[in-house]
Motif scaffolding. Sequence first.
Motif, short mmCIF file in Angstrom:
data_model
loop_
_atom_site.label_atom_id
_atom_site.label_comp_id
_atom_site.label_asym_id
_atom_site.label_seq_id
_atom_site.Cartn_x
_atom_site.Cartn_y
_atom_site.Cartn_z
N PRO A 14 29.73 -76.88 -91.10
CA PRO A 14 28.51 -77.60 -91.46
C PRO A 14 27.58 -76.73 -92.30
O PRO A 14 27.39 -75.55 -92.01
N GLY A 15 27.06 -77.31 -93.36
CA GLY A 15 26.12 -76.61 -94.21
C GLY A 15 26.75 -75.78 -95.32
O GLY A 15 26.05 -75.30 -96.21
N HIS A 16 28.07 -75.59 -95.28
CA HIS A 16 28.75 -74.78 -96.32
C HIS A 16 28.62 -75.48 -97.66
O HIS A 16 28.67 -76.71 -97.75
N TRP A 17 28.47 -74.70 -98.72
CA TRP A 17 28.29 -75.27 -100.06
C TRP A 17 29.45 -76.18 -100.46
O TRP A 17 29.24 -77.19 -101.14
N GLN A 18 30.68 -75.89 -100.03
CA GLN A 18 31.81 -76.75 -100.40
C GLN A 18 31.64 -78.15 -99.80
O GLN A 18 31.89 -79.14 -100.47
N GLY A 48 41.32 -76.85 -114.66
CA GLY A 48 40.52 -75.66 -114.44
C GLY A 48 40.30 -75.40 -112.96
O GLY A 48 40.62 -76.24 -112.12
N ALA A 49 39.74 -74.21 -112.66
CA ALA A 49 39.49 -73.84 -111.27
C ALA A 49 38.31 -72.89 -111.17
O ALA A 49 38.13 -72.01 -112.02
N LEU A 50 37.54 -73.09 -110.11
CA LEU A 50 36.49 -72.16 -109.72
C LEU A 50 37.02 -71.43 -108.49
O LEU A 50 37.36 -72.06 -107.49
N LEU A 51 37.13 -70.11 -108.59
CA LEU A 51 37.68 -69.27 -107.52
C LEU A 51 36.54 -68.42 -106.97
O LEU A 51 36.04 -67.54 -107.67
N VAL A 52 36.15 -68.66 -105.73
CA VAL A 52 34.98 -67.99 -105.16
C VAL A 52 35.41 -67.09 -104.01
O VAL A 52 36.04 -67.55 -103.05
N PRO A 110 23.52 -74.47 -99.67
CA PRO A 110 23.66 -75.29 -100.89
C PRO A 110 24.21 -74.54 -102.10
O PRO A 110 24.91 -75.10 -102.90
N TRP A 111 23.92 -73.29 -102.25
CA TRP A 111 24.36 -72.42 -103.35
C TRP A 111 24.18 -73.07 -104.73
O TRP A 111 25.14 -73.35 -105.45
N PRO A 112 22.92 -73.29 -105.15
CA PRO A 112 22.67 -73.92 -106.44
C PRO A 112 23.17 -73.11 -107.64
O PRO A 112 23.57 -73.67 -108.65
N GLU A 113 23.20 -71.78 -107.51
CA GLU A 113 23.72 -70.95 -108.60
C GLU A 113 25.20 -71.25 -108.84
O GLU A 113 25.67 -71.29 -109.98
N GLY A 114 25.92 -71.46 -107.77
CA GLY A 114 27.34 -71.79 -107.88
C GLY A 114 27.55 -73.14 -108.53
O GLY A 114 28.46 -73.31 -109.35
N LEU A 115 26.70 -74.09 -108.17
CA LEU A 115 26.81 -75.42 -108.78
C LEU A 115 26.54 -75.34 -110.28
O LEU A 115 27.22 -76.00 -111.07
#
Length: 183
Positions: free
Chosen positions: A19-23, A90-94, A168-173
């Motif tokens: 719960p709450g994870h950016w994904q 494409g892919a975002l790898l975090v 939320p990690w807005p920078e990641g979004l």
Amino acid sequence: MKLADADILILPGLGNSGPGHWQLRWAERMRTAAIVEQAEWDEPDPDDWTDTIVKAVELAERNVVLVAHSLACIALVQAAPRFDAGKVKGALLVSPPDIEGNPNAPAEAKAFGTVPREPLPFPSLLVISDTDPYCALESAADFAGAWGSDFHQAGDAGHINVASGHGPWPEGLLMFTRLMQRL
């Protein structure tokens, strides 16, 4: 590429995105996003994880963009040679963990064995924190170079998860939006 033109497959890491994870937040906000559910989140079987990712890509109705966190990055790289040519755009790898060289990497992750070093057949962006406990910056840069990924340092951000303060990690979004524009 617009979000509406792709199936966004979100790949959580070991233990799933709680719960709450950016994904999870992204999956709730993006109409074309879905979390790829693994049969076993806490004691992963590498073959099962990669098979599940390959099947999810095969079942997608549109082109696919993958969003992987932590151990799912390794599973994605292992699954990539099995994807239908051109389907993944494409892919975002975090925060990929260094399961070979980092003693802090969870024991369950070590079952994934050797991390592939072949270039991915699609554009990708690897994001890593300067303070990730599971992967040194140098190892992440090595992964990015081997996979042909663009590389972004996220600063002092831990493992970029809820425990490190990234709900939320807005920078990641924003990084994901830029990746989508590039595709």
